[in-house]
Design a protein around this motif. Sequence first.
Motif, mmCIF file in Angstrom:
data_model
loop_
_atom_site.group_PDB
_atom_site.id
_atom_site.type_symbol
_atom_site.label_atom_id
_atom_site.label_comp_id
_atom_site.label_asym_id
_atom_site.label_seq_id
_atom_site.Cartn_x
_atom_site.Cartn_y
_atom_site.Cartn_z
ATOM 1 N N VAL A 148 -34.966 -54.186 -12.835
ATOM 2 C CA VAL A 148 -35.687 -52.890 -12.847
ATOM 3 C C VAL A 148 -35.973 -52.731 -13.973
ATOM 4 C CG1 VAL A 148 -34.935 -52.317 -10.635
ATOM 5 C CG2 VAL A 148 -33.799 -51.285 -12.762
ATOM 6 N N ARG A 149 -35.990 -53.423 -15.285
ATOM 7 C CA ARG A 149 -36.099 -53.195 -16.647
ATOM 8 C C ARG A 149 -37.463 -52.876 -16.687
ATOM 9 N NH1 ARG A 149 -36.535 -58.455 -15.680
ATOM 10 N NH2 ARG A 149 -37.925 -59.789 -16.768
ATOM 11 N N ASP A 150 -37.602 -51.699 -18.015
ATOM 12 C CA ASP A 150 -39.162 -51.554 -18.379
ATOM 13 C C ASP A 150 -39.803 -50.613 -17.281
ATOM 14 O OD1 ASP A 150 -38.482 -52.512 -20.699
ATOM 15 O OD2 ASP A 150 -39.327 -54.373 -20.326
ATOM 16 N N GLU A 151 -39.311 -50.459 -15.957
ATOM 17 C CA GLU A 151 -40.133 -49.596 -15.070
ATOM 18 C C GLU A 151 -39.859 -48.183 -15.314
ATOM 19 O OE1 GLU A 151 -42.025 -50.417 -12.660
ATOM 20 O OE2 GLU A 151 -41.392 -52.731 -12.186
ATOM 21 N N PRO A 152 -40.549 -47.274 -14.703
ATOM 22 C CA PRO A 152 -40.360 -45.876 -14.819
ATOM 23 C C PRO A 152 -39.376 -45.706 -13.629
ATOM 24 C CG PRO A 152 -42.609 -46.396 -14.488
ATOM 25 C CD PRO A 152 -41.929 -47.536 -14.233
ATOM 26 N N LEU A 172 -31.939 -49.553 -20.209
ATOM 27 C CA LEU A 172 -32.803 -50.612 -19.738
ATOM 28 C C LEU A 172 -34.519 -50.340 -19.657
ATOM 29 C CD1 LEU A 172 -30.380 -51.254 -16.706
ATOM 30 C CD2 LEU A 172 -30.986 -52.871 -18.353
ATOM 31 N N THR A 173 -34.676 -49.034 -19.939
ATOM 32 C CA THR A 173 -36.015 -48.640 -19.868
ATOM 33 C C THR A 173 -36.201 -47.511 -20.943
ATOM 34 O OG1 THR A 173 -37.880 -47.712 -18.500
ATOM 35 C CG2 THR A 173 -35.735 -46.959 -17.887
ATOM 36 N N ASP A 174 -37.579 -47.411 -21.278
ATOM 37 C CA ASP A 174 -37.773 -46.280 -22.246
ATOM 38 C C ASP A 174 -38.629 -45.053 -21.616
ATOM 39 O OD1 ASP A 174 -37.129 -47.722 -24.597
ATOM 40 O OD2 ASP A 174 -39.037 -48.468 -24.725
ATOM 41 N N ASP A 175 -38.614 -45.423 -20.360
ATOM 42 C CA ASP A 175 -39.212 -44.160 -19.154
ATOM 43 C C ASP A 175 -38.254 -44.000 -18.229
ATOM 44 O OD1 ASP A 175 -41.037 -42.529 -17.853
ATOM 45 O OD2 ASP A 175 -42.513 -44.045 -17.330
ATOM 46 N N LEU A 176 -37.335 -43.040 -18.679
ATOM 47 C CA LEU A 176 -36.275 -42.356 -17.686
ATOM 48 C C LEU A 176 -36.281 -40.953 -17.705
ATOM 49 C CD1 LEU A 176 -33.766 -43.508 -16.117
ATOM 50 C CD2 LEU A 176 -32.368 -42.989 -18.214
ATOM 51 N N VAL A 177 -36.260 -40.492 -16.375
ATOM 52 C CA VAL A 177 -36.294 -39.117 -16.063
ATOM 53 C C VAL A 177 -34.723 -38.619 -15.349
ATOM 54 C CG1 VAL A 177 -37.275 -37.103 -14.774
ATOM 55 C CG2 VAL A 177 -38.757 -38.678 -16.023
ATOM 56 N N TYR A 178 -34.254 -37.663 -15.765
ATOM 57 C CA TYR A 178 -33.020 -37.202 -15.003
ATOM 58 C C TYR A 178 -33.580 -36.178 -14.268
ATOM 59 C CZ TYR A 178 -28.356 -35.657 -14.613
ATOM 60 O OH TYR A 178 -27.013 -35.336 -13.937
ATOM 61 N N LEU A 179 -33.306 -36.316 -12.931
ATOM 62 C CA LEU A 179 -33.716 -35.401 -11.897
ATOM 63 C C LEU A 179 -32.337 -34.640 -11.479
ATOM 64 C CD1 LEU A 179 -35.538 -37.857 -9.774
ATOM 65 C CD2 LEU A 179 -36.569 -35.956 -11.049
ATOM 66 N N VAL A 219 -40.969 -38.828 -6.671
ATOM 67 C CA VAL A 219 -40.447 -37.752 -6.050
ATOM 68 C C VAL A 219 -41.174 -36.819 -5.906
ATOM 69 C CG1 VAL A 219 -37.913 -38.707 -6.328
ATOM 70 C CG2 VAL A 219 -39.005 -36.921 -8.023
ATOM 71 N N VAL A 220 -41.184 -36.041 -4.693
ATOM 72 C CA VAL A 220 -41.875 -34.808 -4.752
ATOM 73 C C VAL A 220 -40.936 -33.241 -4.840
ATOM 74 C CG1 VAL A 220 -43.226 -33.326 -3.220
ATOM 75 C CG2 VAL A 220 -43.763 -35.545 -2.947
ATOM 76 N N LEU A 221 -41.269 -32.627 -5.956
ATOM 77 C CA LEU A 221 -40.219 -31.715 -6.212
ATOM 78 C C LEU A 221 -40.383 -30.371 -5.357
ATOM 79 C CD1 LEU A 221 -40.374 -31.884 -10.092
ATOM 80 C CD2 LEU A 221 -38.836 -32.984 -8.567
ATOM 81 N N ALA A 222 -39.550 -29.456 -5.395
ATOM 82 C CA ALA A 222 -39.675 -28.251 -4.515
ATOM 83 C C ALA A 222 -40.874 -27.579 -4.785
ATOM 84 C CB ALA A 222 -38.356 -27.350 -4.630
ATOM 85 N N ASP A 223 -41.308 -27.593 -5.844
ATOM 86 C CA ASP A 223 -42.700 -26.810 -6.068
ATOM 87 C C ASP A 223 -44.064 -27.714 -5.770
ATOM 88 O OD1 ASP A 223 -42.770 -28.653 -8.049
ATOM 89 O OD2 ASP A 223 -42.445 -27.126 -9.737
ATOM 90 N N GLY A 224 -43.645 -28.849 -5.280
ATOM 91 C CA GLY A 224 -44.850 -29.664 -4.843
ATOM 92 C C GLY A 224 -45.342 -30.584 -6.015
ATOM 93 N N GLN A 225 -44.802 -30.572 -7.180
ATOM 94 C CA GLN A 225 -45.268 -31.534 -8.147
ATOM 95 C C GLN A 225 -44.843 -33.058 -7.825
ATOM 96 O OE1 GLN A 225 -43.192 -30.306 -12.170
ATOM 97 N NE2 GLN A 225 -44.035 -32.312 -12.900
ATOM 98 N N LEU A 226 -45.375 -33.913 -8.028
ATOM 99 C CA LEU A 226 -45.047 -35.321 -8.035
ATOM 100 C C LEU A 226 -44.539 -35.856 -9.447
ATOM 101 C CD1 LEU A 226 -44.871 -38.178 -6.436
ATOM 102 C CD2 LEU A 226 -47.186 -38.375 -7.293
ATOM 103 N N VAL A 227 -43.319 -36.359 -9.392
ATOM 104 C CA VAL A 227 -42.695 -37.041 -10.420
ATOM 105 C C VAL A 227 -42.676 -38.570 -10.175
ATOM 106 C CG1 VAL A 227 -40.887 -37.564 -12.062
ATOM 107 C CG2 VAL A 227 -41.246 -35.341 -10.972
ATOM 108 N N ALA A 228 -43.822 -39.234 -10.716
ATOM 109 C CA ALA A 228 -44.123 -40.730 -10.403
ATOM 110 C C ALA A 228 -42.866 -41.430 -10.898
ATOM 111 C CB ALA A 228 -45.595 -41.196 -10.963
#
Length: 318
Positions: A148-152, A172-179, A219-228
């Motif tokens: 999964v390297r380099d994937e969001p 493993l990636t430069d595009d990492l989000v901590y939910l 993922v869809v957040l509780a406020d409806g926002q999409l985090v691709a």
Amino acid sequence: MPETTLVDAVVIGGGAAGLNGALMLARSRRSVVVIDGGEPRNAPAAAVHGLLARDGTPPAELLEQGRAEVRRYGGVIRSGEVVKAEPAAPGPDGDLRFSITLADGDTLTARRLLVATGLRDVLPDVPGLAAHWGGAVVHCPYCHGWEVRDEPIGVLAIGPASVHQALLFSQLTDDLVYLANGTPLDDDARARLAARRVRIVETPVDRVLSDAEGRLAGVVLADGQLVARRVLAVATRMHARLDGLEALGLPVQDLPDDLGSHVVSGQAGTTEVPGVWVAGNVTDPSAQVGSSAAAGALAGAHINAHLVTAETEAALRG
């Protein structure tokens, strides 16, 4: 197999740990039966990784070869479910005995037991998450990280251990989000994530979204926002699989940070229950296939040595 059988050892669990333990016992000319429930932990994965000389092998292929190797030396592989395993009356020589009852009603009597039943992964209760488990939803950077390297990637937090998981996946990636998903973050954790350029999303996750082709879209957040996101990393709660083994009285201990439970073991998989050894994920939740197999081999050798000692003592007594 006769309705009731006495064998030197019964191995409960037919994964890497159980099969390698059985292999060592069979090669020592021990009668050994492996009870295989057919539910290996890595069944959802496409391949085994990090295993020298077998990297990329499908789990089912690896286990089939292992079963063939055990059979080559006279070991028996029995598909089935253990509904009860318990200590039994000692044998005529005063040595240990265990009774194992299978779901089909057959029983075996064993002089020693190796419990290699693995663990059960429990995912967070987030709609849509389980559908991608073993594919776009991963947990181990060493098992799946290269793929999964380099994937969001998004790390779906379940507790304090998720910060460490995020730091590992940041390699493993430069595009990492901590939910964060409602888990608290102290200043030190925030500083560490920032140092690795990990973006933090505080809003709780409502559900996991798939695209029209069934691939993970985010993922869809509780406020409806999409985090691709194309990949989600999530730590599971890992519980030792001990169904039907309660009467053995194996010592079970909770893992830190509410991450599950495991069987406490000592050197070579010994337990405080005489005559019972454990190996693999049932006692070491973080063990990969290679280390599980090695633990099974060590336990199998230890069981054989224990039997040799008992037989020698019996011979001395005449």
